[in-house]
Design a protein around this motif. Structure first.
Motif, PDB file in Angstrom:
ATOM      1  N   GLN A  73      74.640  43.645  35.579  1.00 22.33           N
ATOM      2  CA  GLN A  73      73.952  42.921  36.642  1.00 22.33           C
ATOM      3  C   GLN A  73      74.019  41.425  36.384  1.00 22.33           C
ATOM      4  O   GLN A  73      73.802  40.969  35.257  1.00 22.33           O
ATOM      5  CB  GLN A  73      72.495  43.379  36.719  1.00 22.33           C
ATOM      6  CG  GLN A  73      71.712  42.727  37.859  1.00 22.33           C
ATOM      7  CD  GLN A  73      70.275  43.222  37.907  1.00 22.33           C
ATOM      8  OE1 GLN A  73      69.846  43.972  37.028  1.00 22.33           O
ATOM      9  NE2 GLN A  73      69.535  42.793  38.904  1.00 22.33           N
ATOM     10  N   ARG A  74      74.336  40.681  37.406  1.00 18.95           N
ATOM     11  CA  ARG A  74      74.475  39.230  37.291  1.00 18.95           C
ATOM     12  C   ARG A  74      73.280  38.519  37.905  1.00 18.95           C
ATOM     13  O   ARG A  74      72.741  38.945  38.922  1.00 18.95           O
ATOM     14  CB  ARG A  74      75.759  38.754  37.964  1.00 18.95           C
ATOM     15  CG  ARG A  74      77.027  39.214  37.245  1.00 18.95           C
ATOM     16  CD  ARG A  74      78.268  38.661  37.914  1.00 18.95           C
ATOM     17  NE  ARG A  74      79.464  39.002  37.171  1.00 18.95           N
ATOM     18  CZ  ARG A  74      79.961  38.265  36.184  1.00 18.95           C
ATOM     19  NH1 ARG A  74      79.369  37.138  35.847  1.00 18.95           N
ATOM     20  NH2 ARG A  74      81.045  38.645  35.544  1.00 18.95           N
ATOM     21  N   ILE A  75      72.894  37.463  37.261  1.00 22.61           N
ATOM     22  CA  ILE A  75      71.863  36.572  37.784  1.00 22.61           C
ATOM     23  C   ILE A  75      72.560  35.250  38.078  1.00 22.61           C
ATOM     24  O   ILE A  75      72.811  34.440  37.170  1.00 22.61           O
ATOM     25  CB  ILE A  75      70.721  36.382  36.775  1.00 22.61           C
ATOM     26  CG1 ILE A  75      70.113  37.729  36.394  1.00 22.61           C
ATOM     27  CG2 ILE A  75      69.654  35.459  37.345  1.00 22.61           C
ATOM     28  CD1 ILE A  75      69.056  37.633  35.316  1.00 22.61           C
ATOM     29  N   GLY A  76      72.926  35.088  39.321  1.00 22.57           N
ATOM     30  CA  GLY A  76      73.744  33.933  39.664  1.00 22.57           C
ATOM     31  C   GLY A  76      75.166  34.157  39.185  1.00 22.57           C
ATOM     32  O   GLY A  76      75.733  35.237  39.335  1.00 22.57           O
ATOM     33  N   THR A 117      75.766  36.974  33.598  1.00 23.46           N
ATOM     34  CA  THR A 117      74.922  38.121  33.259  1.00 23.46           C
ATOM     35  C   THR A 117      73.781  37.646  32.358  1.00 23.46           C
ATOM     36  O   THR A 117      73.719  36.494  31.943  1.00 23.46           O
ATOM     37  CB  THR A 117      75.750  39.193  32.550  1.00 23.46           C
ATOM     38  OG1 THR A 117      76.280  38.654  31.321  1.00 23.46           O
ATOM     39  CG2 THR A 117      76.924  39.642  33.429  1.00 23.46           C
ATOM     40  N   ARG A 118      72.884  38.602  32.023  1.00 22.71           N
ATOM     41  CA  ARG A 118      71.752  38.236  31.172  1.00 22.71           C
ATOM     42  C   ARG A 118      72.232  37.776  29.795  1.00 22.71           C
ATOM     43  O   ARG A 118      71.719  36.804  29.232  1.00 22.71           O
ATOM     44  CB  ARG A 118      70.811  39.425  31.030  1.00 22.71           C
ATOM     45  CG  ARG A 118      70.127  39.835  32.327  1.00 22.71           C
ATOM     46  CD  ARG A 118      69.201  41.021  32.101  1.00 22.71           C
ATOM     47  NE  ARG A 118      68.597  41.480  33.337  1.00 22.71           N
ATOM     48  CZ  ARG A 118      67.453  41.001  33.835  1.00 22.71           C
ATOM     49  NH1 ARG A 118      66.794  40.062  33.168  1.00 22.71           N
ATOM     50  NH2 ARG A 118      66.962  41.474  34.966  1.00 22.71           N
ATOM     51  N   TRP A 170      73.705  34.340  30.094  1.00 23.42           N
ATOM     52  CA  TRP A 170      72.659  33.324  30.235  1.00 23.42           C
ATOM     53  C   TRP A 170      71.995  33.055  28.890  1.00 23.42           C
ATOM     54  O   TRP A 170      71.702  31.895  28.555  1.00 23.42           O
ATOM     55  CB  TRP A 170      71.611  33.774  31.248  1.00 23.42           C
ATOM     56  CG  TRP A 170      71.954  33.439  32.672  1.00 23.42           C
ATOM     57  CD1 TRP A 170      72.225  34.295  33.688  1.00 23.42           C
ATOM     58  CD2 TRP A 170      72.063  32.132  33.235  1.00 23.42           C
ATOM     59  NE1 TRP A 170      72.513  33.622  34.842  1.00 23.42           N
ATOM     60  CE2 TRP A 170      72.408  32.287  34.603  1.00 23.42           C
ATOM     61  CE3 TRP A 170      71.912  30.860  32.727  1.00 23.42           C
ATOM     62  CZ2 TRP A 170      72.593  31.202  35.454  1.00 23.42           C
ATOM     63  CZ3 TRP A 170      72.089  29.764  33.578  1.00 23.42           C
ATOM     64  CH2 TRP A 170      72.433  29.950  34.922  1.00 23.42           C
ATOM     65  N   ARG A 215      58.178  28.665  43.541  1.00 24.43           N
ATOM     66  CA  ARG A 215      58.438  30.106  43.453  1.00 24.43           C
ATOM     67  C   ARG A 215      58.977  30.652  44.760  1.00 24.43           C
ATOM     68  O   ARG A 215      59.978  31.372  44.797  1.00 24.43           O
ATOM     69  CB  ARG A 215      57.165  30.846  43.068  1.00 24.43           C
ATOM     70  CG  ARG A 215      57.347  32.363  42.941  1.00 24.43           C
ATOM     71  CD  ARG A 215      56.000  33.067  42.822  1.00 24.43           C
ATOM     72  NE  ARG A 215      56.153  34.480  42.544  1.00 24.43           N
ATOM     73  CZ  ARG A 215      56.424  35.410  43.440  1.00 24.43           C
ATOM     74  NH1 ARG A 215      56.627  35.049  44.713  1.00 24.43           N
ATOM     75  NH2 ARG A 215      56.535  36.681  43.099  1.00 24.43           N
ATOM     76  N   THR A 255      62.740  32.161  45.774  1.00 26.73           N
ATOM     77  CA  THR A 255      62.860  33.504  46.367  1.00 26.73           C
ATOM     78  C   THR A 255      63.674  33.455  47.652  1.00 26.73           C
ATOM     79  O   THR A 255      64.480  34.359  47.914  1.00 26.73           O
ATOM     80  CB  THR A 255      61.457  34.082  46.645  1.00 26.73           C
ATOM     81  OG1 THR A 255      60.702  34.084  45.434  1.00 26.73           O
ATOM     82  CG2 THR A 255      61.567  35.507  47.187  1.00 26.73           C
ATOM     83  N   ARG A 294      67.362  33.439  46.868  1.00 23.99           N
ATOM     84  CA  ARG A 294      67.891  34.712  46.363  1.00 23.99           C
ATOM     85  C   ARG A 294      67.812  35.824  47.398  1.00 23.99           C
ATOM     86  O   ARG A 294      68.557  36.794  47.313  1.00 23.99           O
ATOM     87  CB  ARG A 294      67.119  35.151  45.112  1.00 23.99           C
ATOM     88  CG  ARG A 294      67.258  34.223  43.934  1.00 23.99           C
ATOM     89  CD  ARG A 294      66.750  34.913  42.678  1.00 23.99           C
ATOM     90  NE  ARG A 294      65.420  35.468  42.859  1.00 23.99           N
ATOM     91  CZ  ARG A 294      64.300  34.848  42.526  1.00 23.99           C
ATOM     92  NH1 ARG A 294      64.352  33.628  42.008  1.00 23.99           N
ATOM     93  NH2 ARG A 294      63.134  35.425  42.699  1.00 23.99           N
ATOM     94  N   GLU A 295      66.923  35.694  48.359  1.00 21.62           N
ATOM     95  CA  GLU A 295      66.678  36.774  49.315  1.00 21.62           C
ATOM     96  C   GLU A 295      67.805  36.837  50.346  1.00 21.62           C
ATOM     97  O   GLU A 295      68.040  35.887  51.098  1.00 21.62           O
ATOM     98  CB  GLU A 295      65.336  36.541  50.008  1.00 21.62           C
ATOM     99  CG  GLU A 295      64.822  37.742  50.769  1.00 21.62           C
ATOM    100  CD  GLU A 295      63.439  37.485  51.328  1.00 21.62           C
ATOM    101  OE1 GLU A 295      62.568  38.359  51.227  1.00 21.62           O
ATOM    102  OE2 GLU A 295      63.220  36.375  51.876  1.00 21.62           O
TER     103      GLU A 295
END
Length: 523
Positions: free
Chosen positions: A216-219, A222-223, A226, A298, A302, A305-306
Motif C-alpha cells: 500500500q502506498r501513501i502518496g 510505501t510505508r 517513507w 486535518r 482529507t 486524499r478523498e
C-alpha cells in the motif's frame, strides 16, 4: 515342407456347469494358411503383390493372403477362438488361402476377385472410411480400391491378385501393398543418461510461488519507503544543523560580529504607550485559533486524499448544490476561523496590542538577523515576551496574521461553493488554478510555523511562556513565573480538547450537525 492337422482345442464352458467350448459335436474348421516363406518366394517368382483386405460389415476382420506355392500340401492349421460378436461364429472364420502352383493360383484369384480394382459402390458393399495418408505426400488411407470382403463360414476372404499381364491392375495395387497396415510404433522410453546427472529440477518446477500482494502506498511511497526517507532525511538535517551551528559559532566569535550583536541585540524598543503584558482575551483567542487551525489542516488534507466521498451535504435552498461532507466541514471551520480572526484584529487595534506584532522601526531587520544568528548558534535570545517580542518573532507574527491568513481566506473563498460562478468576468480575472497553487503552500506555511513556534516556546522557558499565553500571567521580571505550572496544565487541557475534536471529526459525528444547516445524504 511339413503338413498336418489337429483338432480344435476346447476351452472353458460358456455357462456354469456346461460343456467345454466349443461343443464336441461341432466340426473343427481348419483354416489353411500358407507359410510365409513359401508365399514370399512364390510371389517373387510370379511378380504378384498381395492386396489389403478391409474389415467386414459385422466388424470381423478377414485374413487374406494372396500367394502361390509349388505344392498344395503346405497348410498350417489355424486355431479358432471365441466369436467376435454375440451369437457369431468362432474367430477366425474359415478362410483358407489355397496354395497351388502358378497356374492354379491364377485361376483361384480370377475366381475370387476381378482382375481390376473394384469399388464398394459397384456391388453394393459398404464403403471404407478413409483417413490420413500413411506416408508424407501420399493418398488417404486405405486406398480407394479397398472393398469390404464378405465372409461366410465356408468361404475364404477375398484375395486380390493381379495376373502377370495385367500391368494396370498391378500398378494400382502395388502402392497399397507397400504401405504398412499397422500403426507406427510409439516412441519408447528415453534412453538412460550416459553420464551422471548433475542438474536437478528446482522447487519452481513443481510449485509456483504465490504472487506477493502489492504494498500500500501513501502518496508516491510505501510505508517502508517513507520510514527510510524520514530516517535518511533526519540524519541529513541533523548533520546540516550541526555544521550550521559550528559555522555560526565561528562567525560570532569574530570581532566584527561581536560589535554587531552589541548594536543589535535582537529587539528594539516599542513606541511609547505600547501595552505591557498579554490580556486574557488574547489568550482565549490564541486557543481558539490553534483549535480551528488544527481541524482546518486535518480536513484540508482529507479533501486532498478523498477520491469518492461517502457522505454529501446540500443546502436547504439549493438541493442540487451537493458537496462532500468533508468540504462542508472544512468551509464551516474556515468561517469560524475568519470570525475569530476578525474579532482578534478588532481587539488588537482597539487595545494597542498591534504594536507588539507590527514593525514600527527599520531596526526590525538587523535585529531579526541578530536573533536568527543567536538561535542558530544555540545561544538563544533572552527577551521577556511579557514586555516585548524579539524582532524575528515580530516579523513571523506579522507575516502570519497580515499576509498568510488573508491569502488563505482569499484563495479558499475562490475554491468554495460561495464563489459567484456565474460571473464569468470575475472568474476569468481570478482563475481557480491560481487559488489552488497558492492555497496549499499557505497551509504548509502554517504547519511549519506551528511546529517552530511550539518548539521555541518549550525550549526558551516552557513554564514562563505557557503562563503568558494560556494563563495571562507574567511580570517585567522574567523569573517571576518561571516555576508556575498554571499555564502548563491549561496547555495540557487544550491539547486534550484538540485531540478529542480530531478523533470526532468523522461523518458519524458531523452528519447530525450538518443536518441542522442542510440535507445530508449518501449520494
Amino acid at each position: 515342407m511339413a503338413t498336418g492337422g489337429s483338432s480344435m482345442r476346447r476351452g472353458l464352458p460358456r455357462i456354469a456347469g456346461g460343456e467345454p467350448w466349443p461343443p464336441a459335436a461341432s466340426a473343427p474348421a481348419e483354416v489353411a494358411v500358407e507359410a510365409a516363406p513359401v508365399a514370399e518366394s512364390t510371389v517373387a517368382e510370379v511378380g504378384m503383390a498381395p492386396s489389403a483386405v478391409a474389415p467386414t460389415n459385422s466388424g470381423e476382420q478377414a485374413t487374406a493372403v494372396a500367394a502361390s506355392a509349388p505344392s498344395r500340401g503346405s497348410e498350417t492349421v489355424v486355431r479358432r477362438g471365441l466369436p467376435r460378436v454375440a451369437g457369431g461364429e468362432p474367430w477366425p472364420t474359415g478362410v483358407v488361402a489355397a496354395a497351388a502352383d502358378t497356374e492354379a493360383a491364377h485361376a483361384d484369384a480370377a475366381a475370387v476377385s476381378a482382375p481390376t480394382p473394384r469399388s464398394a459402390a459397384d456391388d453394393g458393399a459398404p464403403s471404407v472410411r478413409r483417413g490420413l495418408p500413411r506416408v508424407t505426400g501420399g493418398n488417404a488411407w486405405p486406398p480407394a480400391d479397398i472393398v469390404v470382403a464378405a465372409s461366410t463360414p465356408a468361404a475364404a476372404a477375398a484375395v486380390d491378385a493381379s495376373a502377370p499381364g495385367e500391368e494396370n491392375a498391378s500398378a494400382e495395387v502395388a502402392p497399397a501393398a507397400d504401405r504398412p497396415l499397422v500403426p507406427a510404433v510409439a516412441e519408447g522410453p528415453r534412453a538412460p543418461l550416459t553420464v551422471p546427472q548433475t542438474a536437478w529440477a528446482g522447487r519452481s518446477a513443481s510449485r509456483r510461488p504465490q504472487p506477493k500482494p502489492e504494498l500500500q502506498r501513501i502518496g508516491p511511497f510505501t510505508r517502508t519507503q517513507w520510514a527510510g526517507t524520514v530516517i535518511v532525511g533526519g540524519i541529513g538535517l541533523l548533520f546540516a544543523a550541526g555544521m550550521a551551528v559550528l559555522a555560526v559559532r565561528f562567525l560570532l566569535s569574530l570581532d566584527g560580529m561581536r560589535e554587531f550583536l552589541a548594536t543589535y541585540p535582537g529587539e528594539y524598543h516599542l513606541p511609547d504607550g505600547a501595552p505591557v503584558g498579554i490580556p486574557a482575551w488574547l489568550g482565549w483567542q490564541h486557543f481558539f485559533n490553534v483549535f480551528l487551525m488544527v481541524l482546518i489542516i486535518r480536513s484540508g488534507l482529507t479533501i486532498r486524499r478523498e477520491k469518492r466521498p461517502s457522505v454529501f451535504w446540500a443546502p436547504k435552498n439549493n438541493p442540487k448544490g451537493k458537496t462532500s461532507l468533508t468540504i462542508w466541514f472544512h468551509q464551516a471551520l474556515d468561517i469560524l476561523w475568519l470570525v475569530n480572526g476578525a474579532v482578534f484584529i478588532v481587539l488588537l487595534f482597539a487595545s494597542g496590542q498591534w504594536m507588539r506584532i507590527v514593525p514600527t522601526s527599520w531596526e526590525v531587520f538587523p535585529n531579526a538577523l541578530s536573533a536568527a544568528l543567536q538561535y542558530v548558534s544555540l545561544d538563544w535570545p533572552t527577551e521577556n515576551g511579557w514586555v516585548n517580542y524579539n524582532a524575528l518573532q515580530q516579523l513571523a507574527y506579522f507575516s502570519t496574521v497580515f499576509i498568510a491568513a488573508p491569502l488563505a481566506a482569499i484563495t479558499g473563498f475562490r475554491m468554495s461553493g460561495m464563489w459567484p460562478k456565474k460571473n464569468l468576468k470575475l472568474s476569468a480575472a481570478y482563475p481557480i488554478e491560481w487559488a489552488r497553487k497558492v492555497h496549499f503552500p499557505v497551509m504548509l506555511f502554517f504547519v511549519v510555523f506551528i511546529i517552530i513556534h511550539v518548539v521555541l516556546v518549550l525550549a526558551t522557558g516552557a513554564l514562563r511562556n505557557l503562563n503568558h499565553m494560556y494563563a495571562a500571567q507574567g511580570s517585567v521580571d522574567p523569573t517571576a513565573y518561571a516555576d508556575n505550572w498554571t499555564g502548563f496544565w491549561l496547555f495540557v487541557v487544550s491539547l486534550v480538547v484538540i485531540a478529542a475534536a480530531w478523533v470526532a471529526a468523522r461523518p458519524l459525528v458531523l452528519a447530525p450537525i450538518a443536518r441542522l444547516f442542510g440535507t445530508v445524504s449518501g449520494r
